[in-house]
Design a protein around this motif. Structure first.
Motif, mmCIF file in Angstrom:
data_model
loop_
_atom_site.group_PDB
_atom_site.id
_atom_site.type_symbol
_atom_site.label_atom_id
_atom_site.label_comp_id
_atom_site.label_asym_id
_atom_site.label_seq_id
_atom_site.Cartn_x
_atom_site.Cartn_y
_atom_site.Cartn_z
ATOM 1 N N ARG A 3 53.864 20.101 46.724
ATOM 2 C CA ARG A 3 52.891 19.286 45.994
ATOM 3 C C ARG A 3 53.594 18.567 44.853
ATOM 4 N N PHE A 4 53.212 17.318 44.638
ATOM 5 C CA PHE A 4 53.822 16.482 43.613
ATOM 6 C C PHE A 4 52.769 15.986 42.631
ATOM 7 N N LYS A 5 53.236 15.775 41.417
ATOM 8 C CA LYS A 5 52.389 15.211 40.361
ATOM 9 C C LYS A 5 53.034 13.906 39.905
ATOM 10 N N ILE A 6 52.299 12.814 40.024
ATOM 11 C CA ILE A 6 52.747 11.510 39.548
ATOM 12 C C ILE A 6 51.978 11.211 38.268
ATOM 13 N N THR A 7 52.702 10.909 37.204
ATOM 14 C CA THR A 7 52.084 10.667 35.906
ATOM 15 C C THR A 7 52.447 9.277 35.392
ATOM 16 N N VAL A 8 51.468 8.603 34.822
ATOM 17 C CA VAL A 8 51.728 7.348 34.122
ATOM 18 C C VAL A 8 52.175 7.726 32.715
ATOM 19 N N ASP A 9 53.438 7.464 32.410
ATOM 20 C CA ASP A 9 54.006 7.860 31.121
ATOM 21 C C ASP A 9 53.872 6.784 30.049
ATOM 22 N N LYS A 10 53.811 5.518 30.478
ATOM 23 C CA LYS A 10 53.790 4.437 29.491
ATOM 24 C C LYS A 10 53.233 3.175 30.150
ATOM 25 N N VAL A 11 52.450 2.427 29.406
ATOM 26 C CA VAL A 11 51.965 1.125 29.860
ATOM 27 C C VAL A 11 52.185 0.134 28.730
ATOM 28 N N GLY A 39 50.532 -0.036 45.697
ATOM 29 C CA GLY A 39 51.577 -0.044 46.713
ATOM 30 C C GLY A 39 52.946 -0.374 46.154
ATOM 31 N N GLY A 40 53.010 -1.313 45.219
ATOM 32 C CA GLY A 40 54.282 -1.682 44.601
ATOM 33 C C GLY A 40 54.899 -0.513 43.856
ATOM 34 N N ALA A 41 54.077 0.196 43.101
ATOM 35 C CA ALA A 41 54.573 1.360 42.366
ATOM 36 C C ALA A 41 55.010 2.461 43.333
ATOM 37 N N PHE A 42 54.254 2.627 44.417
ATOM 38 C CA PHE A 42 54.608 3.683 45.371
ATOM 39 C C PHE A 42 55.942 3.401 46.051
ATOM 40 N N LEU A 43 56.278 2.131 46.225
ATOM 41 C CA LEU A 43 57.590 1.793 46.807
ATOM 42 C C LEU A 43 58.731 2.293 45.927
ATOM 43 N N ILE A 44 58.527 2.334 44.633
ATOM 44 C CA ILE A 44 59.538 2.831 43.696
ATOM 45 C C ILE A 44 59.557 4.362 43.673
ATOM 46 N N ILE A 45 58.390 4.960 43.776
ATOM 47 C CA ILE A 45 58.248 6.411 43.656
ATOM 48 C C ILE A 45 58.610 7.148 44.944
ATOM 49 N N ALA A 71 60.123 2.618 36.802
ATOM 50 C CA ALA A 71 59.435 1.416 36.360
ATOM 51 C C ALA A 71 58.764 0.690 37.517
ATOM 52 N N CYS A 72 57.534 0.300 37.286
ATOM 53 C CA CYS A 72 56.784 -0.505 38.240
ATOM 54 C C CYS A 72 57.545 -1.807 38.496
ATOM 55 N N PRO A 73 57.546 -2.304 39.737
ATOM 56 C CA PRO A 73 58.254 -3.553 40.009
ATOM 57 C C PRO A 73 57.591 -4.778 39.368
ATOM 58 N N ASP A 74 56.399 -4.618 38.812
ATOM 59 C CA ASP A 74 55.689 -5.707 38.145
ATOM 60 C C ASP A 74 56.162 -5.815 36.698
ATOM 61 N N VAL A 78 54.631 -0.649 33.696
ATOM 62 C CA VAL A 78 54.147 0.726 33.821
ATOM 63 C C VAL A 78 55.328 1.619 34.171
ATOM 64 N N ILE A 79 55.438 2.732 33.453
ATOM 65 C CA ILE A 79 56.523 3.695 33.684
ATOM 66 C C ILE A 79 55.900 4.990 34.190
ATOM 67 N N PHE A 80 56.426 5.496 35.304
ATOM 68 C CA PHE A 80 55.914 6.697 35.944
ATOM 69 C C PHE A 80 56.956 7.809 35.915
ATOM 70 N N SER A 81 56.481 9.022 36.173
ATOM 71 C CA SER A 81 57.358 10.141 36.503
ATOM 72 C C SER A 81 56.740 10.852 37.706
ATOM 73 N N ILE A 82 57.585 11.514 38.478
ATOM 74 C CA ILE A 82 57.104 12.329 39.597
ATOM 75 C C ILE A 82 57.770 13.689 39.473
#
Length: 87
Positions: A3-11, A39-45, A71-74, A78-82
């Motif tokens: 199981r994974f947790k994806i978090t939005v760390d910064k916008v 979908g764009g963010a998921f391509l990075i994650i 980092a989101c490709p946009d 938006v910065i994520f962590s997994i």
């Protein structure tokens, strides 16, 4: 199943999905999140998810089973962590 947790760390600036810092999404195995997810963010994650799912780790991170600063490709607004969660 892992199981994974994806978090939005910064916008910073505009996010077309209206994500906010602290938003969390959960994923099981090699699946996508059950809630709608950019979908764009998921391509990075997703490549990081694959790595963690198959035993990889990130020794340079504070938690080797977590990858930060995704980092989101946009324009990187938006910065994520997994994180691979404990079973």
């Amino acid at each position: 199943m892992k199981r994974f947790k994806i978090t939005v760390d910064k916008v910073v600036g505009y996010c077309s999905c209206n994500y906010k810092k602290g938003d969390v999404f959960y994923v099981q195995g090699m699946n996508t999140p059950k809630k709608e997810f950019c979908g764009g963010a998921f391509l990075i994650i997703y490549p990081i998810q694959v790595s963690l799912h198959t035993g990889g780790c990130f020794s340079f991170e504070k938690n080797p089973l977590c990858k930060t600063q995704l980092a989101c490709p946009d324009n990187g607004n938006v910065i994520f962590s997994i994180e691979l969660m404990a079973e």
